[in-house]
Scaffold this active site. Structure first.
Site, mmCIF file in Angstrom:
data_model
loop_
_atom_site.group_PDB
_atom_site.id
_atom_site.type_symbol
_atom_site.label_atom_id
_atom_site.label_comp_id
_atom_site.label_asym_id
_atom_site.label_seq_id
_atom_site.Cartn_x
_atom_site.Cartn_y
_atom_site.Cartn_z
ATOM 1 N N TYR A 57 -1.611 -0.479 11.130
ATOM 2 C CA TYR A 57 -1.800 -1.182 9.841
ATOM 3 C C TYR A 57 -0.619 -0.936 8.911
ATOM 4 C CZ TYR A 57 -3.281 -1.611 4.951
ATOM 5 O OH TYR A 57 -3.313 -1.891 3.605
ATOM 6 N N THR A 110 0.827 -1.209 0.000
ATOM 7 C CA THR A 110 0.000 0.000 0.000
ATOM 8 C C THR A 110 0.863 1.261 0.000
ATOM 9 O OG1 THR A 110 -1.422 1.291 1.483
ATOM 10 C CG2 THR A 110 -0.133 -0.409 2.517
ATOM 11 N N ASP A 111 0.295 2.349 -0.508
ATOM 12 C CA ASP A 111 0.999 3.635 -0.454
ATOM 13 C C ASP A 111 1.128 4.136 0.987
ATOM 14 O OD1 ASP A 111 -1.679 4.292 -0.027
ATOM 15 O OD2 ASP A 111 -1.730 5.939 -1.463
ATOM 16 N N GLU A 112 0.354 3.539 1.916
ATOM 17 C CA GLU A 112 0.378 4.035 3.302
ATOM 18 C C GLU A 112 1.731 3.784 3.981
ATOM 19 O OE1 GLU A 112 -3.250 3.444 5.515
ATOM 20 O OE2 GLU A 112 -4.396 3.208 3.677
ATOM 21 N N LYS A 135 2.317 -3.456 7.339
ATOM 22 C CA LYS A 135 2.541 -3.646 5.900
ATOM 23 C C LYS A 135 3.992 -3.296 5.540
ATOM 24 C CE LYS A 135 -0.093 -4.602 3.095
ATOM 25 N NZ LYS A 135 -0.486 -5.961 2.572
HETATM 26 P P1 NAD Z 1 -9.856 -7.294 2.566
HETATM 27 O O1 NAD Z 1 -9.834 -6.994 4.023
HETATM 28 O O2 NAD Z 1 -11.105 -7.027 1.788
HETATM 29 O O3 NAD Z 1 -9.522 -8.847 2.342
HETATM 30 C C1 NAD Z 1 -8.496 -9.510 3.023
HETATM 31 C C2 NAD Z 1 -8.649 -11.013 2.754
HETATM 32 O O4 NAD Z 1 -7.560 -11.684 3.403
HETATM 33 C C3 NAD Z 1 -9.941 -11.618 3.309
HETATM 34 O O5 NAD Z 1 -10.504 -12.507 2.366
HETATM 35 C C4 NAD Z 1 -9.469 -12.386 4.547
HETATM 36 O O6 NAD Z 1 -10.288 -13.501 4.864
HETATM 37 C C5 NAD Z 1 -8.069 -12.818 4.115
HETATM 38 N N1 NAD Z 1 -7.177 -13.068 5.255
HETATM 39 C C6 NAD Z 1 -6.974 -12.265 6.336
HETATM 40 N N2 NAD Z 1 -6.112 -12.850 7.186
HETATM 41 C C7 NAD Z 1 -5.746 -14.032 6.614
HETATM 42 C C8 NAD Z 1 -4.857 -15.069 6.997
HETATM 43 N N3 NAD Z 1 -4.177 -15.018 8.154
HETATM 44 N N4 NAD Z 1 -4.698 -16.135 6.162
HETATM 45 C C9 NAD Z 1 -5.397 -16.204 4.993
HETATM 46 N N5 NAD Z 1 -6.256 -15.259 4.600
HETATM 47 C C10 NAD Z 1 -6.427 -14.187 5.393
HETATM 48 O O7 NAD Z 1 -8.617 -6.535 1.952
HETATM 49 P P2 NAD Z 1 -8.445 -5.833 0.529
HETATM 50 O O8 NAD Z 1 -8.945 -4.460 0.612
HETATM 51 O O9 NAD Z 1 -8.926 -6.746 -0.520
HETATM 52 O O10 NAD Z 1 -6.845 -5.729 0.484
HETATM 53 C C11 NAD Z 1 -6.074 -6.793 -0.069
HETATM 54 C C12 NAD Z 1 -4.600 -6.432 0.011
HETATM 55 O O11 NAD Z 1 -4.363 -5.215 -0.700
HETATM 56 C C13 NAD Z 1 -4.102 -6.181 1.436
HETATM 57 O O12 NAD Z 1 -2.809 -6.737 1.534
HETATM 58 C C14 NAD Z 1 -4.057 -4.666 1.550
HETATM 59 O O13 NAD Z 1 -3.070 -4.262 2.464
HETATM 60 C C15 NAD Z 1 -3.701 -4.283 0.133
HETATM 61 N N6 NAD Z 1 -4.149 -2.948 -0.296
HETATM 62 C C16 NAD Z 1 -5.463 -2.582 -0.149
HETATM 63 C C17 NAD Z 1 -5.877 -1.322 -0.601
HETATM 64 C C18 NAD Z 1 -7.326 -0.901 -0.504
HETATM 65 O O14 NAD Z 1 -7.652 0.235 -0.854
HETATM 66 N N7 NAD Z 1 -8.237 -1.762 -0.075
HETATM 67 C C19 NAD Z 1 -4.948 -0.452 -1.179
HETATM 68 C C20 NAD Z 1 -3.618 -0.859 -1.304
HETATM 69 C C21 NAD Z 1 -3.236 -2.114 -0.874
HETATM 70 P P1 TYD Z 2 -10.527 4.223 4.527
HETATM 71 O O1 TYD Z 2 -11.540 3.791 3.498
HETATM 72 O O2 TYD Z 2 -10.599 3.609 5.883
HETATM 73 O O3 TYD Z 2 -9.088 4.030 3.864
HETATM 74 P P2 TYD Z 2 -7.623 4.505 4.420
HETATM 75 O O4 TYD Z 2 -7.723 4.884 5.836
HETATM 76 O O5 TYD Z 2 -6.837 3.246 4.227
HETATM 77 O O6 TYD Z 2 -7.209 5.629 3.536
HETATM 78 O O7 TYD Z 2 -10.642 5.788 4.713
HETATM 79 C C1 TYD Z 2 -10.491 6.667 3.615
HETATM 80 C C2 TYD Z 2 -10.513 8.069 4.173
HETATM 81 O O8 TYD Z 2 -11.816 8.332 4.706
HETATM 82 C C3 TYD Z 2 -9.560 8.282 5.324
HETATM 83 O O9 TYD Z 2 -9.030 9.613 5.255
HETATM 84 C C4 TYD Z 2 -10.432 8.154 6.574
HETATM 85 C C5 TYD Z 2 -11.773 8.666 6.085
HETATM 86 N N1 TYD Z 2 -12.962 8.031 6.720
HETATM 87 C C6 TYD Z 2 -13.959 8.831 7.255
HETATM 88 O O10 TYD Z 2 -13.906 10.069 7.227
HETATM 89 N N2 TYD Z 2 -15.049 8.216 7.833
HETATM 90 C C7 TYD Z 2 -15.150 6.859 7.888
HETATM 91 O O11 TYD Z 2 -16.157 6.342 8.454
HETATM 92 C C8 TYD Z 2 -14.124 6.051 7.303
HETATM 93 C C9 TYD Z 2 -14.207 4.549 7.330
HETATM 94 C C10 TYD Z 2 -13.042 6.689 6.718
#
Ligand code: NAD
Ligand code: TYD
Length: 340
Positions: free
Chosen positions: A151, A126-128, A155
């Site tokens: 988090y 992630t960019d975070e 990562k």
């Molecule tokens: P999500 O929370 O929707 O899904 C996570 C999945 O991982 C779930 O299916 C869960 O059951 C599985 N999981 C969790 N712990 C596990 C374990 N110990 N063993 C096996 N499976 C397990 O997450 P997402 O939003 O789909 O994100 C997927 C990946 O992408 C993550 O690594 C996250 O850090 C990364 N990512 C997400 C975003 C975003 O905007 N959502 C952006 C950048 C990177």
């Molecule tokens: P989120 O979807 O949790 O992603 P991330 O924290 O990984 O960027 O949140 C996106 C942005 O929205 C973040 O600045 C936090 C804000 N946010 C709210 O203002 N209210 C909410 O209920 C949530 C979940 C997020």
């Protein structure tokens, strides 16, 4: 036939990735290893469940024996590790599961992949990990790592393990770092699906602080296409950033959601800020464009409209999720802030 081991494939991005792979790579097999935490939903892949090229393994990436058995029973050509605890707010309430899955789980996967001589391993990051930006500038792959939440710290630790395995063992690892994703099948704890589902039932939406924080939004399929490009054409040991070139303040995005759903601004509820809330994320993805020939294709307004339409026509999917364990989290996270 090539075989890819996808971990976390029942989550938001993993399920979109698996569906896209099966659509675009007819000669490829996918093994999906997922623990089915609160965020893992097998319904996300119900439509491909009977595809002979797809196999589901219910298990934990922290279970060394189980992970090793997958490698010994299958000839795996590549690993894509999505499995993670992914929600910042949950990591603030309890960082334990983040350390376990995101760090220890990654280490176990790396060890097992290394023992099995897997030719390619992609870590979805992630960019975070880069921390927070001020009003100016962009994250490049060379920006120093400075995670601010439990988090993002977990990562970052995983990324550093991948880096160290590449350096020490010539391990064939690649890291991708993406900005905030949106699209279908996202768990309704993240901003867009939470706000859309609340607004669908005329509930208020909790905007943290003044809503001035900026995120760069990318459609999940653009992210999945980037992962695919990095997996096939990325250089081993390298990091690739993906972003959507779409910076929005949370309050701008919230007002856009209200507009598309035709809801009044009185549904905005300003709540206390997230502790340590990163101000701004913005991505420079010129390296991915140059080296992978990748660029985001989905225009934000179109992608957002399609995403909202998907949630509107999948109200049952949301209903099923917004019960049980999720409700408990929602109450803990928002109960006091919303004065509920
Ligand atoms: P999500 O929370 O929707 O899904 C996570 C999945 O991982 C779930 O299916 C869960 O059951 C599985 N999981 C969790 N712990 C596990 C374990 N110990 N063993 C096996 N499976 C397990 O997450 P997402 O939003 O789909 O994100 C997927 C990946 O992408 C993550 O690594 C996250 O850090 C990364 N990512 C997400 C975003 C975003 O905007 N959502 C952006 C950048 C990177
Ligand atoms: P989120 O979807 O949790 O992603 P991330 O924290 O990984 O960027 O949140 C996106 C942005 O929205 C973040 O600045 C936090 C804000 N946010 C709210 O203002 N209210 C909410 O209920 C949530 C979940 C997020």
């Amino acid at each position: 036939m090539q075989t890819i081991l996808v971990t976390g494939g029942c989550g938001f991005i993993g399920s979109n990735f698996i569906r896209l792979q099966l659509e675009t790579q007819p000669d490829q097999k996918i093994i999906n290893l997922d623990k089915l935490t609160y965020a893992g939903n097998p319904e996300n892949l119900a439509d491909i469940d009977s595809d002979a090229r797809y196999a589901f393994k219910h298990g934990d990436i922290c279970d060394r024996e189980f992970v090793e058995s997958i490698f010994s029973e299958n000839s795996v050509d590549a690993v894509v590790n999505f499995a993670a605890e992914s929600h910042v707010d949950r990591s603030i309430l309890d960082s334990g599961p983040f350390i376990q899955t995101n760090i220890v789980g990654t280490q176990i996967l790396l060890d097992a992949a290394r023992s099995a001589d897997v030719p390619r391993y992609l870590q979805v990051s992630t960019d975070e990990v880069y921390g927070s930006l001020g009003a100016e500038g962009f994250f490049t792959e060379d920006t120093p790592l400075a995670p601010n939440s439990p988090y993002s710290a977990s990562k970052t630790a995983a990324d550093l393990l991948v880096r160290a395995y590449c350096h020490t063992f010539e391990f064939p690892g690649i890291i991708t770092r993406c900005s905030n994703n949106y699209g279908p099948y996202q768990f309704p704890e993240k901003l867009i699906p939470l706000f859309v589902s609340n607004l669908m039932s005329d509930q208020q939406v909790p905007v943290y602080g003044k809503g001035e924080n900026v995120r760069d939004w990318i459609h999940v399929l653009d992210h999945c296409r980037g992962i695919d490009a990095a997996l096939r054409n990325g250089r081993l040991g390298e990091v690739y950033n993906f972003g959507g070139n779409c910076e929005l303040q949370n309050i701008q995005l919230t007002k856009l959601l209200l507009e598309v759903l035709d809801k009044p601004e009185s549904l905005i509820r300003y709540v206390s800020d997230r502790p340590g809330h990163d101000l701004r994320y913005a991505i420079d993805c010129s390296k991915s464009e140059r080296e992978l020939g990748w660029r985001p294709q989905v225009e934000f307004r179109d992608g957002l409209q399609q995403t909202i339409d998907w949630y509107l026509s999948n109200a049952v999917w949301i209903e099923r999720i917004k019960s049980g364990a999720y409700l408990k989290f929602y109450e803990e996270q928002y109960g006091a802030r919303m004065g509920a």
